[in-house]
Design a protein around this motif. Structure first.
Motif, PDB file in Angstrom:
ATOM      1  N   HIS A  11      -0.939   0.020  -1.727  1.00  0.00           N
ATOM      2  CA  HIS A  11      -2.006   0.042  -0.727  1.00  0.00           C
ATOM      3  C   HIS A  11      -2.382  -1.360  -0.306  1.00  0.00           C
ATOM      4  CE1 HIS A  11      -2.275   3.968  -2.710  1.00  0.00           C
ATOM      5  NE2 HIS A  11      -2.452   4.369  -1.461  1.00  0.00           N
ATOM      6  N   SER A  12      -2.247  -2.275  -1.235  1.00  0.00           N
ATOM      7  CA  SER A  12      -2.615  -3.621  -0.844  1.00  0.00           C
ATOM      8  C   SER A  12      -1.501  -4.266  -0.016  1.00  0.00           C
ATOM      9  CB  SER A  12      -3.055  -4.373  -2.100  1.00  0.00           C
ATOM     10  OG  SER A  12      -2.399  -5.533  -2.275  1.00  0.00           O
ATOM     11  N   LEU A  13      -0.211  -3.973  -0.354  1.00  0.00           N
ATOM     12  CA  LEU A  13       0.873  -4.501   0.489  1.00  0.00           C
ATOM     13  C   LEU A  13       0.822  -3.912   1.902  1.00  0.00           C
ATOM     14  CD1 LEU A  13       4.006  -4.582  -1.870  1.00  0.00           C
ATOM     15  CD2 LEU A  13       2.660  -6.514  -1.075  1.00  0.00           C
ATOM     16  N   LEU A  14       0.441  -2.640   1.992  1.00  0.00           N
ATOM     17  CA  LEU A  14       0.415  -2.003   3.313  1.00  0.00           C
ATOM     18  C   LEU A  14      -0.928  -2.152   4.022  1.00  0.00           C
ATOM     19  CD1 LEU A  14       2.451   1.243   2.668  1.00  0.00           C
ATOM     20  CD2 LEU A  14       3.166  -0.795   3.914  1.00  0.00           C
ATOM     21  N   GLY A  15      -1.897  -2.757   3.322  1.00  0.00           N
ATOM     22  CA  GLY A  15      -3.227  -2.933   3.924  1.00  0.00           C
ATOM     23  C   GLY A  15      -3.171  -3.703   5.231  1.00  0.00           C
ATOM     24  N   PHE A  16      -2.361  -4.766   5.265  1.00  0.00           N
ATOM     25  CA  PHE A  16      -2.229  -5.541   6.513  1.00  0.00           C
ATOM     26  C   PHE A  16      -1.678  -4.672   7.618  1.00  0.00           C
ATOM     27  CE2 PHE A  16      -0.608  -7.913   2.875  1.00  0.00           C
ATOM     28  CZ  PHE A  16      -1.686  -8.745   2.664  1.00  0.00           C
ATOM     29  N   ALA A  17      -0.577  -3.979   7.265  1.00  0.00           N
ATOM     30  CA  ALA A  17       0.131  -3.210   8.288  1.00  0.00           C
ATOM     31  C   ALA A  17      -0.793  -2.185   8.920  1.00  0.00           C
ATOM     32  CB  ALA A  17       1.356  -2.535   7.676  1.00  0.00           C
ATOM     33  N   ILE A  18      -1.547  -1.452   8.103  1.00  0.00           N
ATOM     34  CA  ILE A  18      -2.382  -0.397   8.673  1.00  0.00           C
ATOM     35  C   ILE A  18      -3.531  -0.995   9.489  1.00  0.00           C
ATOM     36  CG2 ILE A  18      -4.071   0.097   6.838  1.00  0.00           C
ATOM     37  CD1 ILE A  18      -3.325   3.069   7.242  1.00  0.00           C
ATOM     38  N   SER A  19      -4.101  -2.098   9.027  1.00  0.00           N
ATOM     39  CA  SER A  19      -5.189  -2.722   9.782  1.00  0.00           C
ATOM     40  C   SER A  19      -4.680  -3.210  11.134  1.00  0.00           C
ATOM     41  CB  SER A  19      -5.766  -3.907   9.020  1.00  0.00           C
ATOM     42  OG  SER A  19      -6.220  -3.524   7.763  1.00  0.00           O
ATOM     43  N   MET A  20      -3.534  -3.831  11.119  1.00  0.00           N
ATOM     44  CA  MET A  20      -3.002  -4.364  12.366  1.00  0.00           C
ATOM     45  C   MET A  20      -2.631  -3.280  13.351  1.00  0.00           C
ATOM     46  SD  MET A  20      -0.919  -7.487  11.001  1.00  0.00           S
ATOM     47  CE  MET A  20      -1.712  -9.084  11.049  1.00  0.00           C
ATOM     48  N   LEU A  21      -2.103  -2.206  12.801  1.00  0.00           N
ATOM     49  CA  LEU A  21      -1.742  -1.099  13.657  1.00  0.00           C
ATOM     50  C   LEU A  21      -2.987  -0.518  14.315  1.00  0.00           C
ATOM     51  CD1 LEU A  21       1.054  -0.142  14.045  1.00  0.00           C
ATOM     52  CD2 LEU A  21       0.646   1.671  12.423  1.00  0.00           C
ATOM     53  N   LEU A  22      -4.073  -0.429  13.540  1.00  0.00           N
ATOM     54  CA  LEU A  22      -5.303   0.120  14.100  1.00  0.00           C
ATOM     55  C   LEU A  22      -5.908  -0.832  15.117  1.00  0.00           C
ATOM     56  CD1 LEU A  22      -6.765   1.862  10.972  1.00  0.00           C
ATOM     57  CD2 LEU A  22      -6.022   2.932  13.088  1.00  0.00           C
ATOM     58  N   VAL A  23      -5.737  -2.133  14.901  1.00  0.00           N
ATOM     59  CA  VAL A  23      -6.244  -3.072  15.895  1.00  0.00           C
ATOM     60  C   VAL A  23      -5.403  -2.998  17.173  1.00  0.00           C
ATOM     61  CG1 VAL A  23      -6.497  -5.500  16.423  1.00  0.00           C
ATOM     62  CG2 VAL A  23      -7.470  -4.585  14.358  1.00  0.00           C
ATOM     63  N   PHE A  24      -4.107  -2.806  16.999  1.00  0.00           N
ATOM     64  CA  PHE A  24      -3.246  -2.583  18.172  1.00  0.00           C
ATOM     65  C   PHE A  24      -3.748  -1.360  18.942  1.00  0.00           C
ATOM     66  CE2 PHE A  24       0.360   0.215  19.430  1.00  0.00           C
ATOM     67  CZ  PHE A  24       0.751  -0.461  20.564  1.00  0.00           C
TER      68      PHE A  24
END
Lengths: 297, 297, 297, 297, 297
Positions: free
Chosen positions: C66-79
């Protein structure tokens, strides 16, 4: 061979992952990667086997710094990537406009010129595509790149006396069109209708020159390189005690990622060179030639 | 069946989460996911049960690398997502302009043409929608995609002699309008008023061609794939000692997320294909036909 | 009541934090939040009290994922947030242009029309505001949303035979203006001066239709939902051993944040509906009516 | 010497990494870096050697704060970097447009003016390049920067009575062109064709003034500096217990990165100064002069 | 005094860091910061001294949540910052265009009007700057802000009957210009040349109104505030056991950073108010007055 491959299949993963071509960043980085691996090996040997630092040594926590600055360096590289890509894509758009512009001008002239005026048709059939190829040559000249440089360039003999070829070509087109207008072959309304195309040529040229002669500010370029260098060089100090000899591939891979992003950006930000990622200006100029010939015969 | 569903309900979560369609990335990735799971199982077995590495082994900390590079890979994928989406949305805007342009031209002509000139009306009622369908076909031809490719294409027989159909259609419209002008059916002021629409057709076509024949620079495309591959392949080394057999689903899921983003971007960046996410050009061309028919009768 | 409140005070924190209105995402999410809490409770009970997994169990480290993918999900939501907001703001700009356009056309006509021509004035006083209200109704029709859908829609009887009302209104304006030109009431120069406004109406309409009938690509929409779902569902496995029963509120809150971002984006990306965040098209149409009436009397 | 180097080789890493020039941020930051190093040394001495805090002291975990805020500060600096770069690049584009505009006007006039009218040719050959050099001087005047400042400026004697030189130059060009039109030397259609260039000069000037006299909002500028300061000053408290004397270089390097980004942004956001990264306006004005002279003789 | 300082020296760090002005966010946040400090103290006392939770208590790991959501909240705030800044900068650009537009119109009229027509000159010398000051007053009226609000506003007596002053001014200019055209004082070509400026005034006004009467969607505004609130309020639970009384400043500082970003964004997003960061509209209107007077005498 690769240098001639502009269209690639973006869905071919095997090719992308396993084929390492001459133009790949890994080729450019190879010597530095070897050096950084040896350097990491040295640090690991020093810390773990020579100094025999314990697991609790202060050195182990140096990684905190790399993790605090991890966001900053990633974001900076994405900023770099975005600006480089924007220039590349703007360059592509400009050459796309050149295609549109040439086609539009040719179509309008075909329609506006009286059927019997073969002379004017021949003139434009030759001169419109000439603009694209003159621009192509103009953008690859050393003197265009150094246009705004304030140092003297004794190595380029007619640096300042170079005639500006695309301007000459545009001039001859506008001259011809105005001539047709004065001789009432085209009307005033038609002159206005042709104005957009006449302006565009010079604007496209100016915008391409701007991309060519203005890299991103020196401060950013230098700062990013300094940052990557210090980041990579201090990395093994912290990692050695946690990773032992694994430090070597880890440091090398992190350096490879960071430096590659910078290297690709450097290559992309000037899209008018002759690298593999650069725009196929010659091909586009050929297409314009074929299109205009098709239309104006 | 799905391939025909362009408008979907964006608020339907159940559908989005549980329906796995043929076009879903998970179908494309299935074989690789199976392979990566087996590979992870192999690494776990090796480290934990065969080599019996202790909890304190250096290998455990390899995850530091994945966490330091986590930002970089996420940002790169968001860069990829943004550029792909921008192309898709630009493509959509271009086809939207085509609709506006066709409508505007039809409305103006309806108003400018004298009521008795049924011939011209019929001409434009047929030719304006023809542009959209000619563009549709033009964009799906293999030769349009490979237009800028510098390799020879013996498999496409008339690669270079292909007539450019949308250009021909635009030409015939401009020819007709100029004819009306010369015959004083429309005035010079009206000619100027029609100029914007005349230019737009060729510009829309040129911009669509640009999106079609220029994928993002090969360097980025190749680098992202290499990065995802190495990232995923090294993941189990670090995770095995912390997660045991949980390493398998964790590695698979992380790979699924990263690769999916790249796969969707690949599909989206060329919006003129026939995939489920591609633009419904045929439908738009039909709408233009209906609109123009409505107006010009 | 809330649905009628478009202008809010952005500086009122108390209202924003403590008032939970019907349209709030938390209302939509309530059932799912209850389910996810019960589910988390189940996992905690299972791991901690039933299986009595020790603190050193492999399960504890699942959080690494969850911590490795935390960036990915946040960025996707900002996109997601950025693209949804861009559409909303583009919609607002389009309706702003409609206001400008209507005002400009009214002012110019007031000035160009001879004082005695009350008939034309009355005509434009009624027809200019009509465009805005016709567009408003057009955008809220089900058939506009489904315009590009390739499935048949038997539930909408005249799906394909619907007349395009805004087009009809634009047509009648252009017809009238051309009539004035033919009758020499306005000159050719004035016709050219009115051209920009004539084009704009149809362009605004086309751009609004584009936003309405094209949600973001299905692949992204489905992928983001799948990602949020799997992320939230696997979260308690890792957290249970570190957080005990605190897992329940933590999982619920993380899910609330991620899902809210997606929900708000879904609502915002179609700004022409009737939700609280949607554009007050009726009010804007009223303003246009008042403005035009003011000018043209 | 460096101040005259605008074009640099973006691929020269050695230069970028090892050459520290006078204009480098590290020179500006040197005193602060020395201070921050001494300060860090003080904190380490206090915590580790004087108070002898144990490894388990609460102080050690203060780093949690720096890691939670690490994202926020990085993103804020990237926001800063983006806006500063956008201004710099907009400034570059504006001067690029000035080049295009000057060239286009010269080419059109060359073509429109009768061959015998040497007087007008000489006039434009001198006045067109004059605009660029007038703008250059105008942008470097103190009074241009303070144009919107609401405080009185007794130190600048004719702050409010300064004539606006670029406006005067533009005026004289438009006056001349109108004169040619009145005397039927150029036709009405040609006047319309020249209109775009006439407008552009004033618009370019206005846009440059806007960039010059409007730094980013004071609130952001002040907040970012406060944030960097507090972040750096609290850093050694948390690091001292984990890093011992390594705290000193780590704190210094983190401060160097954060402050450099702010410093570079400050320099870049006003591209019309005389720093190394600023635009070579003089050189561009020279090029315009040479181009126009080439065309109009 | 500060409220009059629009131009500040962006390079003055001491001022930015140590001077706390009335308009600073810290003044607005002071009461909340005191409350949050007391609240944190309460939680620390409760957990550490009253309940005497051990270091291994589940509560300690609540920080995992804050770290997983750290990305999301930072990105959301950067999204907020970007959109607010974009509005501010768009507002600045619009007022910049107003300056250009007024100058251009004045220059053209100076040149087009016959030397003896002092009446028209005086008219435009007064009316052009009037537009800017009318727009300034219009944008600061309460009724402009609430233009799109669907609630009745009994507190504003002539909410709906307010005449639209900038429109009246634009109208009078266009009326005058058309009058000059009808009386053959300016030609048709010159009318077309003046058209761009005539349109611009109303467009600038409409765009300013849009920024003024449309804050970002209520959902985002409310969600961000809720998120910050819950994030800050749950922070001490996790931190208390790791940081002891250090929890108090750490929580306060994190809250200060997050809330400041939201507060600054709120202030910036409406650039037409009277705060320190708002645009110096009065000063710009004065400059326009001086410029136009300079040109038209």
């Amino acid at each position: 061979m690769i240098a001639s491959m502009f269209y690639y299949n973006p869905k071919d993963w095997i090719l992308a992952i396993f084929r390492i071509t001459k133009s790949e960043t890994i080729m450019t980085l190879a010597p530095t990667l070897i050096f950084i691996s040896l350097y990491s090996w040295g640090i690991v040997y020093l810390e773990v086997y020579y100094l025999k630092l314990s697991e609790n040594s202060y050195a182990k926590d140096i990684t905190i710094m790399h993790s605090l600055l991890g966001f900053a360096i990633s974001m900076l590289l994405v900023f770099r990537t975005n600006t480089a890509y924007d220039r590349w894509w703007e360059g592509r758009k400009l050459w796309g406009s050149l295609v549109n512009n040439s086609r539009n001008l040719a179509i309008k002239l075909k329609v506006f010129l009286p059927a019997e005026d073969q002379g004017s048709r021949t003139f434009f059939r030759q001169v419109i595509p000439l603009y694209a190829s003159a621009l192509h040559k103009h953008l690859q000249k050393e003197s265009t790149k150094l246009q705004l440089d304030e140092k003297p360039h004794p190595e380029l003999p007619d640096f300042d006396n170079n005639p500006h070829v695309p301007n000459k070509v545009a001039e001859s087109m506008i001259f011809k069109i105005n001539d047709l207008y004065k001789n009432k072959i085209i009307s005033g309304d038609q002159l206005i209708v042709l104005n957009d195309e006449m302006r565009s040529f010079t604007e496209i040229c100016g915008a391409c020159e701007r991309i060519k002669n203005t890299p991103i500010p020196f401060s950013y370029s230098a700062f990013i390189k300094k940052f990557i260098f210090i980041y990579a060089v201090t990395l093994p100090f912290g990692l050695a005690l946690s990773l032992g000899y694994f430090t070597i591939p880890v440091t090398a891979f992190i350096f490879y990622v960071l430096a590659s992003l910078e290297l690709i950006a450097e290559e992309i930000e000037d899209p008018f060179g002759t690298d593999i990622n650069d725009l196929p200006m010659e091909k586009i100029a050929d297409n314009i030639k074929r299109n205009v010939k098709d239309i104006l015969t």
